[in-house]
Design a protein around this motif. Structure first.
Motif, short mmCIF file in Angstrom:
data_model
loop_
_atom_site.label_atom_id
_atom_site.label_comp_id
_atom_site.label_asym_id
_atom_site.label_seq_id
_atom_site.Cartn_x
_atom_site.Cartn_y
_atom_site.Cartn_z
N GLY A 292 1.60 -3.27 1.01
CA GLY A 292 3.06 -3.41 0.99
C GLY A 292 3.58 -3.09 2.37
O GLY A 292 2.92 -2.36 3.13
N ASP A 387 5.41 -1.12 -7.39
CA ASP A 387 5.84 -2.45 -7.83
C ASP A 387 6.73 -2.42 -9.06
O ASP A 387 6.71 -3.37 -9.86
N VAL A 431 8.41 -5.73 -9.83
CA VAL A 431 8.44 -6.53 -8.60
C VAL A 431 7.40 -7.63 -8.78
O VAL A 431 6.26 -7.36 -9.17
N ARG A 436 6.81 -8.72 -3.43
CA ARG A 436 6.03 -7.73 -2.69
C ARG A 436 6.18 -7.90 -1.18
O ARG A 436 5.95 -6.97 -0.43
N LEU A 439 9.95 -6.00 -0.16
CA LEU A 439 10.21 -4.72 -0.84
C LEU A 439 11.47 -4.03 -0.30
O LEU A 439 12.24 -3.43 -1.05
#
Ligand code: SF4
Length: 466
Positions: A292, A387, A431, A436, A439
């Motif tokens: 991420g 997530d 998410v 992703r 974010l």
């Protein structure tokens, strides 16, 4: 586990707005000078009472660098006077004693990071004195799982120095690379050879360092897909455990050194997105997990494991496997996080020295989080690290009804849902794989300060999300 979708440049472009990196919430922009040394001492007392002998995380900032990299936005002092290191080490030793007294030597350091600047601007002997002071005042953990890392500049460190660092107890290194292309290196004033960098990685492995991490930057002047692909190839073959590929944010009004960069040579936004797409494609194809926010890790790495088992966290150094540890910041400009506060040391060397030499902590500003801040922090960290979230978890921790408390935010989230970045479920928010890559944009929906800044038309103080 790579669950990233096909790269959608148009979607990413649409969300490419300035936003915090959420290494903390609220971000450092919210720190105020009302938070002083007394507030820090009170936070330390609360942390001591609440956490007993729980281990600590410590960050040590070494601000000196021998030459300026033009892209740099770090807090650093450019000097070739290496004797400037000695008074700094002496001040650090005093500060460690002051801080250690707050914890009565009962909380061992389990996570330690030396950053800068260039930590190896200091000699191995000086670094050893800092380690010895930390051991005396706090106790350095000897556990197998301890994480003691240091940022290295391959231009200024040789394999023998690496052996000395291993001898001091460091077990992780982070190497600044950025780009191997000679024209790019000239343009950013950071010329470093492939050989020196790879030799260091080889030597680190031979010495038994548990993790080697490499930093890259895309969006620098003269970068093209072809040149960038060559850098990615070299790094892929070197196979570091972790890779951070940051987006260059050109903010010359904030960072003086960036005024040396010819803005007409920067890749255009579309080209920069292509560099990002190439980065993701190359590293995921080579078997890295996308953690991420610009970070990749090999599947066996603790970061990748933490992401998979839901224990990943974010702190001022980026993603981390150690959540919730109280963090003590040492040195000029360093940031700490104790109990429900954040604090930052003096941002100028003079101010740092005058406080420490007068026998007081150099706390310059900070923040005590409100209940609302803590609630939003939990929401944002869940989105950034796991997530998504379950309403029930947040409700149980904070005593709210999620859908009522965040009715407006859930309304805003609808737009992101239409774009396929998140999915609203009966019991929470997920998410999606597309989300992703965005974010920060998702997290910003729950950031009360970012929303206020937008409404107030505040000037740009963050980099764009890509
Ligand atoms: S990038 Fe690192 S080495 Fe270069 S000026 Fe910034 S802190 Fe110093």
């Amino acid at each position: 586990m790579n669950t990233l979708p096909a790269f959608d440049a148009a979607l990413i472009e649409r969300y490419d707005r300035p936003g915090p990196r959420y290494t903390s919430y609220p971000s450092a922009l919210q720190f105020t000078e009302r938070f002083d040394e007394a507030a820090y001492r009170a936070a330390a007392a609360r942390a001591r009472a609440a956490r007993g002998t729980a281990p600590l995380s410590v960050y040590v900032h070494v601000p000196f660098c021998a030459s300026p990299c033009f892209y740099c936005g770090c807090s650093r002092i450019i000097t070739r006077q290496f004797d400037r290191g000695e008074p700094y080490v002496q001040a650090l030793e005093k500060e460690i004693a002051l801080q250690g007294a707050l914890f009565e030597g009962r909380r061992a350091v389990e996570q330690l990071h030396f950053g800068g600047g260039t930590p190896t601007f200091l000699s191995s002997e000086q670094l050893g004195r800092i380690m010895a002071a930390l051991d005396d005042e706090f106790g350095l953990s000897e556990s197998e799982g301890r994480e003691f890392s240091i940022e290295l500049d391959p231009r200024t460190i040789s394999p023998p120095t690496l052996a000395a660092l291993a001898g001091l107890g460091f077990n992780r290194i982070s190497l600044g690379v950025q780009d191997f292309d000679p024209q790019v290196q000239q343009a950013v004033n950071r010329v470093q050879s492939v050989k020196d960098t790879l030799d260091l990685i080889t030597e680190a492995r031979r010495l038994g360092f548990r993790s080697v991490s490499v930093d890259l930057i895309y969006g620098l002047p003269y970068q093209t897909r072809e040149s960038w692909a060559r850098t990615l190839d070299v790094i892929t073959r070197a196979a570091p455990d972790r890779i951070a590929a940051y987006s260059y944010a050109h903010l010359p009004e904030r960072f003086k050194a960036q005024r040396h960069i010819d803005a007409t040579r920067l890749p255009l936004p579309r080209e920069k997105l292509a560099l990002l797409a190439l980065t993701i494609e190359r590293f995921t194809r080579a078997g890295y997990d996308y953690i991420g926010m610009d970070h990749f890790a090999r599947p066996h790495d603790e970061l990748a494991l933490a992401r998979r088992d839901g224990t990943l966290h974010r702190n001022f150094q980026g993603y981390s496997t150690r959540g919730g540890l109280d963090l003590v910041g040492l040195g000029m400009t360093s940031i700490g996080a104790l109990d429900d506060t954040y604090s930052q040391n003096a941002r100028q060397l003079d101010g740092y020295y005058s406080a420490i030499n007068a026998g007081v902590l150099a706390v310059d500003k900070g923040l005590r989080l409100t209940a609302e801040d803590k609630l939003r922090r939990d929401v944002i960290m869940a989105l950034m690290c796991r997530d998504g979230l379950r309403f029930a978890d947040i409700e149980a921790a904070h005593g709210i009804r999620f859908t009522e408390h965040f009715a407006a935010e859930l309304g805003h989230l609808g737009l992101l849902e239409e774009d396929g970045l998140v999915r609203r479920e009966a019991d929470g928010i997920r998410v999606t794989p597309s989300g992703r890559l965005l974010l920060r944009a998702i997290a910003m929906v729950f950031d009360a300060y970012a929303l206020r800044a937008v409404l107030a038309g505040a000037p740009r103080r963050h980099s764009a999300v890509i």
